[in-house]
Write an enzyme that holds these catalytic residues in place. Structure first.
Site, PDB file in Angstrom:
ATOM      1  N   GLU A   2      15.157 -22.710  42.398  1.00  0.00           N
ATOM      2  CA  GLU A   2      15.198 -23.987  43.128  1.00  0.00           C
ATOM      3  C   GLU A   2      16.649 -24.431  43.381  1.00  0.00           C
ATOM      4  O   GLU A   2      17.039 -25.526  42.977  1.00  0.00           O
ATOM      5  CB  GLU A   2      14.472 -25.076  42.321  1.00  0.00           C
ATOM      6  CG  GLU A   2      13.040 -24.749  41.966  1.00  0.00           C
ATOM      7  CD  GLU A   2      12.421 -25.762  41.004  1.00  0.00           C
ATOM      8  OE1 GLU A   2      13.159 -26.587  40.413  1.00  0.00           O
ATOM      9  OE2 GLU A   2      11.193 -25.723  40.831  1.00  0.00           O
ATOM     10  N   PRO A   3      17.443 -23.621  44.046  1.00  0.00           N
ATOM     11  CA  PRO A   3      18.834 -24.040  44.271  1.00  0.00           C
ATOM     12  C   PRO A   3      18.906 -25.138  45.333  1.00  0.00           C
ATOM     13  O   PRO A   3      18.185 -25.106  46.322  1.00  0.00           O
ATOM     14  CB  PRO A   3      19.503 -22.754  44.778  1.00  0.00           C
ATOM     15  CG  PRO A   3      18.399 -22.017  45.467  1.00  0.00           C
ATOM     16  CD  PRO A   3      17.140 -22.334  44.689  1.00  0.00           C
ATOM     17  N   ARG A  60      22.270 -27.685  45.560  1.00  0.00           N
ATOM     18  CA  ARG A  60      23.701 -27.839  45.814  1.00  0.00           C
ATOM     19  C   ARG A  60      24.364 -26.521  46.253  1.00  0.00           C
ATOM     20  O   ARG A  60      25.202 -26.513  47.139  1.00  0.00           O
ATOM     21  CB  ARG A  60      24.366 -28.341  44.521  1.00  0.00           C
ATOM     22  CG  ARG A  60      25.779 -28.830  44.696  1.00  0.00           C
ATOM     23  CD  ARG A  60      26.422 -29.114  43.341  1.00  0.00           C
ATOM     24  NE  ARG A  60      25.606 -29.870  42.432  1.00  0.00           N
ATOM     25  CZ  ARG A  60      25.671 -31.197  42.251  1.00  0.00           C
ATOM     26  NH1 ARG A  60      26.548 -31.893  42.932  1.00  0.00           N
ATOM     27  NH2 ARG A  60      24.887 -31.792  41.386  1.00  0.00           N
ATOM     28  N   ARG A 103      28.476 -40.395  45.222  1.00  0.00           N
ATOM     29  CA  ARG A 103      28.745 -39.551  44.055  1.00  0.00           C
ATOM     30  C   ARG A 103      29.965 -39.993  43.229  1.00  0.00           C
ATOM     31  O   ARG A 103      29.882 -40.033  42.002  1.00  0.00           O
ATOM     32  CB  ARG A 103      28.875 -38.077  44.457  1.00  0.00           C
ATOM     33  CG  ARG A 103      27.630 -37.542  45.212  1.00  0.00           C
ATOM     34  CD  ARG A 103      27.609 -36.026  45.319  1.00  0.00           C
ATOM     35  NE  ARG A 103      27.470 -35.418  44.027  1.00  0.00           N
ATOM     36  CZ  ARG A 103      28.454 -34.871  43.351  1.00  0.00           C
ATOM     37  NH1 ARG A 103      29.652 -34.800  43.861  1.00  0.00           N
ATOM     38  NH2 ARG A 103      28.235 -34.381  42.145  1.00  0.00           N
ATOM     39  N   TYR A 114      28.859 -40.879  39.542  1.00  0.00           N
ATOM     40  CA  TYR A 114      29.101 -39.845  38.526  1.00  0.00           C
ATOM     41  C   TYR A 114      30.585 -39.558  38.326  1.00  0.00           C
ATOM     42  O   TYR A 114      30.924 -38.503  37.771  1.00  0.00           O
ATOM     43  CB  TYR A 114      28.451 -38.508  38.928  1.00  0.00           C
ATOM     44  CG  TYR A 114      27.088 -38.583  39.553  1.00  0.00           C
ATOM     45  CD1 TYR A 114      25.966 -38.928  38.798  1.00  0.00           C
ATOM     46  CD2 TYR A 114      26.906 -38.276  40.893  1.00  0.00           C
ATOM     47  CE1 TYR A 114      24.720 -38.976  39.382  1.00  0.00           C
ATOM     48  CE2 TYR A 114      25.646 -38.314  41.479  1.00  0.00           C
ATOM     49  CZ  TYR A 114      24.562 -38.670  40.712  1.00  0.00           C
ATOM     50  OH  TYR A 114      23.324 -38.705  41.291  1.00  0.00           O
ATOM     51  N   CYS A 152      32.477 -54.250  49.323  1.00  0.00           N
ATOM     52  CA  CYS A 152      33.007 -55.277  48.422  1.00  0.00           C
ATOM     53  C   CYS A 152      32.656 -55.000  46.968  1.00  0.00           C
ATOM     54  O   CYS A 152      31.898 -55.754  46.346  1.00  0.00           O
ATOM     55  CB  CYS A 152      32.521 -56.640  48.864  1.00  0.00           C
ATOM     56  SG  CYS A 152      33.339 -57.102  50.377  1.00  0.00           S
ATOM     57  N   GLU A 153      33.140 -53.922  46.433  1.00  0.00           N
ATOM     58  CA  GLU A 153      32.958 -53.556  45.031  1.00  0.00           C
ATOM     59  C   GLU A 153      34.156 -52.723  44.609  1.00  0.00           C
ATOM     60  O   GLU A 153      34.575 -51.827  45.356  1.00  0.00           O
ATOM     61  CB  GLU A 153      31.707 -52.685  44.837  1.00  0.00           C
ATOM     62  CG  GLU A 153      30.433 -53.370  45.176  1.00  0.00           C
ATOM     63  CD  GLU A 153      29.337 -53.106  44.160  1.00  0.00           C
ATOM     64  OE1 GLU A 153      29.639 -52.666  43.029  1.00  0.00           O
ATOM     65  OE2 GLU A 153      28.194 -53.354  44.515  1.00  0.00           O
TER      66      GLU A 153
END
Ligand code: LLP
Length: 425
Positions: free
Chosen positions: A278-279, A281, A317, A321, A346-347
């Site tokens: 199940e690749p 990425r 991402r 992460y 705005c973060e």
């Protein structure tokens, strides 16, 4: 390897200048290379092609990039699909992936999704609990069917990747505990709506070391023997996905598909089962970039802020992460500088890189976030009322918009305002 290279001093996707796409479609925009997707699919299929009994199933993890054009390219390569929702089943079928080449994974399958999957002739359900086995059996019985199933077994192995993308430790929500597997199979075998046929394992994503995978597969091998000794028919072994891709050119590259296949060959010797992979990425990660334009450069205390027109809502991402994406000028001058690269949201978390040494850029320049083909466009949101980023696919010298940029009016039109909300109470 990918097909994003400098030609005549300007970054191209295959034979198309990224600047041409930016000018025509606007920014931010995701750009995919069809040749890169095809190449990765072929390299992986070739590497694992001789392993196990019969032809293995390479089921692309749709969650990594569910764009219809991407799935169509992979369907034409003969890939199956690993899916985790009714929506992903619909996308896989629409792209021409036959039901029997679809694996239905996922921790929270609803009865409705189970029914839809059965009607679509999904090839295997990877069950995550005994409770789910009961539920699927009931749905299948109501249709007079027997659902082909495997249990996803949690081998309690540390994948050595980011905690938020590790799935194979006992404290994670995924799979049935290894030491309860025999009991779960016994219970499932007694259910009238199930046809037990395999085992499944997936320990995490962006794995850069084969050791944890080998350890997990060794445990699964032992379980297969125990299950057969207990009288179960085990004909498939789904080894999941997880093989990492290079994000940072300075770090050692992750193991190649050939190295992975050699490890699998050794780990699965004597299993006598059809293998499934199940690749996600690995197939699409390096096949995409996020093309964005510098709005302006603002002075900062430690380093200037390069403010680009892509935000954390477009590429989550780094915020989610602490992921590292290579950031390159589309037309590098050769000069380098140290900068913080941020989006307009705005973060404070809307920061792609801090203190990064990168190509010197200024307002109006195009910048590419590399390795943005996987878990990128698909995880985008419309936070800050920013319409979803469009997607473009390049093949040789041709390119096409494969997802349109919806205007803000379309977002607003999806909201309904009851009359009582318009009047002061
Ligand atoms: N199979 C199962 C059951 C999975 O849960 C996953 C990924 C895959 C296959 C594909 O794994 P891959 O080959 O792509 O590593 N959003 C995170 C990654 C989440 C992965 C979730 N599961 C990220 O951006 O890093």
């Amino acid at each position: 390897m990918d097909h994003f290279e400098l030609r005549g001093g300007a970054m191209h996707a295959e034979d198309v200048a990224l600047a041409e796409i930016a000018d025509a479609v606007g920014t931010p925009v995701y750009v995919y290379s069809a040749a890169t997707i095809r190449r990765h699919a072929r390299v992986f299929a070739r590497a694992v092609g001789r392993l196990g009994m019969g032809a293995p199933l390479v089921a692309f993890a749709v969650k990594a990039n569910p764009n219809a054009a991407v799935l169509s390219v992979l369907a034409a390569e003969g890939c199956g699909a690993d899916v985790v929702s009714g929506g992903e089943i619909a996308r896989a079928l629409a792209a021409g992936i036959p039901g029997e080449r679809i694996i239905f994974s996922g921790v929270g399958k609803t009865a409705e999704e189970m029914g839809y999957a059965l009607d679509a002739g999904v090839g295997q359900f990877n069950l995550e609990s005994e409770e789910e086995a009961e539920a699927l059996s009931a749905v299948a019985c109501a249709r007079g069917a027997a659902a082909p199933v495997a249990f996803r077994v949690n081998p309690d192995v540390d994948a050595g990747t980011h905690a938020k993308i590790s799935t194979g430790k006992s404290e994670n929500k995924f799979g049935i505990p290894y030491d309860q597997a025999l009991a779960a199979y016994a219970r499932a075998a007694a259910l009238p709506g199930l046809a037990v046929r395999g085992v499944a394992v997936h320990i995490g994503s962006q794995l850069v070391d084969l050791g944890p995978l080998a350890a997990a597969f060794a445990r699964i091998g032992g379980l297969i023997a125990d299950l057969r000794a207990a009288g179960h028919t085990i004909v498939t072994a789904d080894l999941g996905g997880g093989l990492g891709v290079p994000y940072d050119p300075v770090l050692p590259p992750p193991p190649t598909p050939d190295a992975y296949a050699a490890m699998v060959d050794g780990a699965t010797a004597g299993w006598n089962a059809r293998l499934m992979f199940e690749p996600g990425r690995l197939i699409v990660g390096n096949a995409g970039v996020l093309l964005t334009r510098v709005v302006r450069v603002k002075p900062g205390v430690a380093a200037p802020f390069v403010i680009v027109d892509a935000g954390m809502n477009d590429l989550m991402r780094p915020a989610l992460y602490d992921a590292w994406h290579d950031i390159r000028a589309v037309t590098p001058s050769g000069e380098r500088f140290v900068a913080n690269i941020v989006g307009p949201v705005c973060e404070t978390g809307d920061t792609f890189a801090t203190g990064r040494t990168m190509d010197a850029v200024t307002g109006g320049d195009l910048v590419a976030f590399m390795t943005a083909g996987a878990y990128a466009a698909t995880m985008a949101s419309t936070y800050n009322s920013r319409p979803l980023t469009p997607e473009v696919m390049v093949s040789g010298s041709q390119w096409a918009i494969v997802r349109r940029r919806l205007p803000i009016e379309a977002l607003i039109a999806a909201d309904d305002v009851p009359e009582w909300a318009r009047t002061a109470a």
